[in-house]
Design a protein around this motif. Structure first.
Motif, PDB file in Angstrom:
ATOM      1  N   GLN A   5       0.846  -1.182   0.000  1.00 10.83           N
ATOM      2  CA  GLN A   5       0.000   0.000   0.000  1.00 10.83           C
ATOM      3  C   GLN A   5       0.887   1.241   0.000  1.00 10.83           C
ATOM      4  N   ARG A   6       0.309   2.375  -0.338  1.00  8.70           N
ATOM      5  CA  ARG A   6       1.024   3.644  -0.306  1.00  8.70           C
ATOM      6  C   ARG A   6       0.387   4.535   0.756  1.00  8.70           C
ATOM      7  N   PHE A   7       1.224   5.316   1.414  1.00 10.78           N
ATOM      8  CA  PHE A   7       0.780   6.145   2.515  1.00 10.78           C
ATOM      9  C   PHE A   7       1.287   7.571   2.342  1.00 10.78           C
ATOM     10  N   ASP A   8       0.544   8.510   2.891  1.00 11.31           N
ATOM     11  CA  ASP A   8       0.974   9.902   2.928  1.00 11.31           C
ATOM     12  C   ASP A   8       1.855  10.176   4.148  1.00 11.31           C
ATOM     13  N   PHE A   9       1.649   9.361   5.186  1.00 13.21           N
ATOM     14  CA  PHE A   9       2.284   9.650   6.467  1.00 13.21           C
ATOM     15  C   PHE A   9       2.559   8.343   7.198  1.00 13.21           C
ATOM     16  N   ILE A  10       3.767   8.189   7.700  1.00 12.38           N
ATOM     17  CA  ILE A  10       4.140   7.034   8.518  1.00 12.38           C
ATOM     18  C   ILE A  10       4.765   7.590   9.795  1.00 12.38           C
ATOM     19  N   ASN A  30      10.275   4.253   2.652  1.00 15.94           N
ATOM     20  CA  ASN A  30      10.331   5.214   1.552  1.00 15.94           C
ATOM     21  C   ASN A  30       9.510   4.705   0.377  1.00 15.94           C
ATOM     22  N   ASP A  31       9.670   3.434   0.060  1.00 16.60           N
ATOM     23  CA  ASP A  31       8.899   2.838  -1.043  1.00 16.60           C
ATOM     24  C   ASP A  31       7.401   2.873  -0.768  1.00 16.60           C
ATOM     25  N   ALA A  32       7.025   2.804   0.496  1.00 13.39           N
ATOM     26  CA  ALA A  32       5.608   2.774   0.858  1.00 13.39           C
ATOM     27  C   ALA A  32       4.979   4.167   0.896  1.00 13.39           C
ATOM     28  N   LEU A  33       5.796   5.199   0.869  1.00 15.34           N
ATOM     29  CA  LEU A  33       5.264   6.555   0.926  1.00 15.34           C
ATOM     30  C   LEU A  33       4.911   7.080  -0.463  1.00 15.34           C
ATOM     31  N   GLU A  34       3.835   7.841  -0.521  1.00 10.58           N
ATOM     32  CA  GLU A  34       3.489   8.588  -1.725  1.00 10.58           C
ATOM     33  C   GLU A  34       4.536   9.675  -1.935  1.00 10.58           C
ATOM     34  N   LEU A 155      11.157  13.546   4.311  1.00  8.56           N
ATOM     35  CA  LEU A 155      10.156  13.821   3.281  1.00  8.56           C
ATOM     36  C   LEU A 155      10.585  13.121   2.002  1.00  8.56           C
ATOM     37  N   LYS A 156       9.681  12.340   1.442  1.00  7.42           N
ATOM     38  CA  LYS A 156      10.000  11.638   0.204  1.00  7.42           C
ATOM     39  C   LYS A 156       9.948  12.635  -0.948  1.00  7.42           C
ATOM     40  N   GLY A 157      11.000  12.601  -1.753  1.00 12.36           N
ATOM     41  CA  GLY A 157      11.080  13.557  -2.860  1.00 12.36           C
ATOM     42  C   GLY A 157      10.908  12.922  -4.199  1.00 12.36           C
TER      43      GLY A 157
END
Length: 157
Positions: A5-10, A30-34, A155-157
Motif C-alpha cells: 500500500q502507499r501512505f501519505d504519512f508514517i 520510503n517505497d511505501a510513501l506517496e 520527506l519523500k522527494g
C-alpha cells in the motif's frame, strides 16, 4: 515484509532502535510513501541508560552490554535518512527521570520488553545489588536515568 500500500504519512514512537537494519527498514518505508509523503519517528540513542552502564562497569570491572549500547549514533541516523529522503531533520533531546530505587529502574527496563539484555549472564546477589546501588548513588546522588531520544523526519522527494 512487503508493504503493498502507499501512505501519505508514517509514524513510529520509540520502536526503530530495535530494528537490526534500520537502512533496510527506511528503504521499505520510503517505497511505501506517496510522493511528498512524510515519515516521523522517535528513536532512542546510545546514551540511554548511560548511568546504569557506567555503574555496571565499575561493579564488574568491565563493560557490560545493555541494549542501549547497541542503539545507533545520530550521525548514522542522519546518513540513513539522507540516503532515503530528500528533506530530513533530526533533533536530539536528553530526558532524565529519577526513580525511587535501582530495583525500580530494572522493573522499567523489564517492562519495556528489553529484559536487560546482556545482564542475564550476570548473577545479581543481594550483595551485588547493594554494591551497585552504592556505586550508582556515589556517582549520581540519586537513581537518575538519562534517555537520549532523537526526533526524526524525512520527506519523500
Amino acid at each position: 515484509v512487503i508493504i503493498d500500500q502507499r501512505f501519505d504519512f508514517i509514524t513510529s514512537n520509540a520502536a526503530f532502535h530495535w530494528f537490526a537494519n534500520l537502512e533496510e527498514v527506511m528503504k521499505k518505508y520510503n517505497d511505501a510513501l506517496e510522493e511528498n509523503g512524510l515519515i516521523l519517528f522517535s528513536i532512542f540513542g546510545p546514551r540511554t541508560f548511560c548511568e546504569l552502564s557506567g555503574s555496571l562497569r565499575k561493579l564488574w570491572g568491565e563493560d557490560v552490554e545493555i541494549a542501549a549500547n547497541r542503539f545507533i549514533e545520530p550521525a548514522r541516523i542522519k546518513s540513513i535518512l539522507l540516503n532515503n529522503f530528500k528533506d530530513i531533520r533530526v533533533d536530539e533531546e536528553l530526558f532524565t527521570v529519577t526513580y525511587n530505587s535501582l530495583r525500580e529502574i530494572f522493573e522499567v527496563i523489564k517492562y519495556t520488553g528489553a529484559r536487560g539484555r546482556g545482564l542475564t549472564t550476570r548473577q545479581f546477589t543481594p550483595g551485588s545489588m547493594r554494591k551497585l546501588e552504592e556505586i550508582y548513588l556515589a556517582d549520581h546522588a540519586e537513581f537518575r536515568v538519562t534517555y537520549e531520544v532523537f526526533f526524526c523526519q524525512g520527506l519523500k522527494g
